[in-house]
Design an enzyme around this catalytic site. Structure first.
Site, PDB file in Angstrom:
ATOM      1  N   GLY A 103       0.830  -1.190   0.000  1.00  0.00           N
ATOM      2  CA  GLY A 103       0.000   0.000   0.000  1.00  0.00           C
ATOM      3  C   GLY A 103       0.866   1.241   0.000  1.00  0.00           C
ATOM      4  CD  GLN A 146       3.098   5.845   2.778  1.00  0.00           C
ATOM      5  OE1 GLN A 146       2.125   5.276   2.307  1.00  0.00           O
ATOM      6  NE2 GLN A 146       4.138   5.204   3.299  1.00  0.00           N
ATOM      7  CB  CYS A 188       5.160   2.380   7.576  1.00  0.00           C
ATOM      8  SG  CYS A 188       4.679   3.905   6.742  1.00  0.00           S
ATOM      9  CG  LEU A 189       6.418   1.180   1.488  1.00  0.00           C
ATOM     10  CD1 LEU A 189       5.775   1.461   0.141  1.00  0.00           C
ATOM     11  CD2 LEU A 189       7.561   0.176   1.355  1.00  0.00           C
ATOM     12  CG  HIS A 223      -0.745   1.205   7.182  1.00  0.00           C
ATOM     13  ND1 HIS A 223       0.127   0.884   8.196  1.00  0.00           N
ATOM     14  CD2 HIS A 223      -0.045   1.980   6.306  1.00  0.00           C
ATOM     15  CE1 HIS A 223       1.313   1.446   7.940  1.00  0.00           C
ATOM     16  NE2 HIS A 223       1.222   2.110   6.791  1.00  0.00           N
ATOM     17  CD  GLU A 224      -1.145   2.527   2.707  1.00  0.00           C
ATOM     18  OE1 GLU A 224      -0.764   3.719   2.638  1.00  0.00           O
ATOM     19  OE2 GLU A 224      -0.363   1.596   2.962  1.00  0.00           O
ATOM     20  CG  HIS A 243       0.123   6.663   5.593  1.00  0.00           C
ATOM     21  ND1 HIS A 243       1.216   7.286   6.158  1.00  0.00           N
ATOM     22  CD2 HIS A 243       0.469   5.361   5.445  1.00  0.00           C
ATOM     23  CE1 HIS A 243       2.170   6.408   6.357  1.00  0.00           C
ATOM     24  NE2 HIS A 243       1.749   5.224   5.932  1.00  0.00           N
TER      25      HIS A 243
END
Length: 171
Positions: A46, A51, A93-94, A135-136, A139
């Protein structure tokens, strides 16, 4: 298409709420394609627009390797839990490389939003896809998964972040 730079922990854009998308045009479609390419290059499941430094309410996901088998884009997402069952699992997380921690999320959710053409869409998700949606969307609300951790896990994660080569801690 382009692989975009992923913003890392400490960048203020990651703690900012993204704005609703109202124009569904070629810019939105190109952003979605670039985000999918960026997520793929980074090995994620994701990626939210903030991000990559863009404060718009759009995220991409790829759970095609799971039973859900879905990959796509969701714009202006809104989700609600279905039932009270929770799942606990390792989450990363990226934007916070190398940090993984047990995180509790709703096991099943219903999410609605728009596709890249602006058409309404909705789906029921469970397991990894439900985790990804939560999660996204966090963000897009300026919330990192670290805020979902218990005190001890959050402190351990922060210690690891401060010691990481990628983190430019000014202290």
């Amino acid at each position: 298409m382009a692989v975009l730079d992923i913003r890392l922990y400490g960048d203020p854009v990651l703690s900012s709420r993204a704005e609703e998308i109202t124009a569904f045009d070629s810019n939105v479609r190109m952003l979605a394609q670039n985000m999918l390419e960026t997520m793929d290059a980074a090995g994620g499941v994701g990626l939210a627009a903030n991000q990559v430094g863009i404060l718009k309410r759009i995220f991409v996901y790829d759970c095609s390797h799971t039973q859900a088998g879905l990959r796509g884009t969701l714009i202006n997402p809104k989700w609600m839990p279905l039932g009270e069952d929770m799942q606990n699992g390792s989450e990363g997380c990226l934007s916070i490389p190398g940090i993984y921690a047990e995180t509790s999320r709703h096991n099943r959710v219903y999410v609605s939003g728009r596709d890249v053409e602006g058409r309404p869409m909705g789906m029921v998700a469970s397991g990894l896809l439900a985790r990804c949606i939560q999660h996204e969307t966090d963000h897009l609300d300026g919330v990192l998964f670290l805020r979902r951790l218990g005190d001890a896990d959050r402190k351990a994660a922060m210690r690891t972040i401060r010691e990481a080569d990628w983190f430019n801690y000014p202290g």
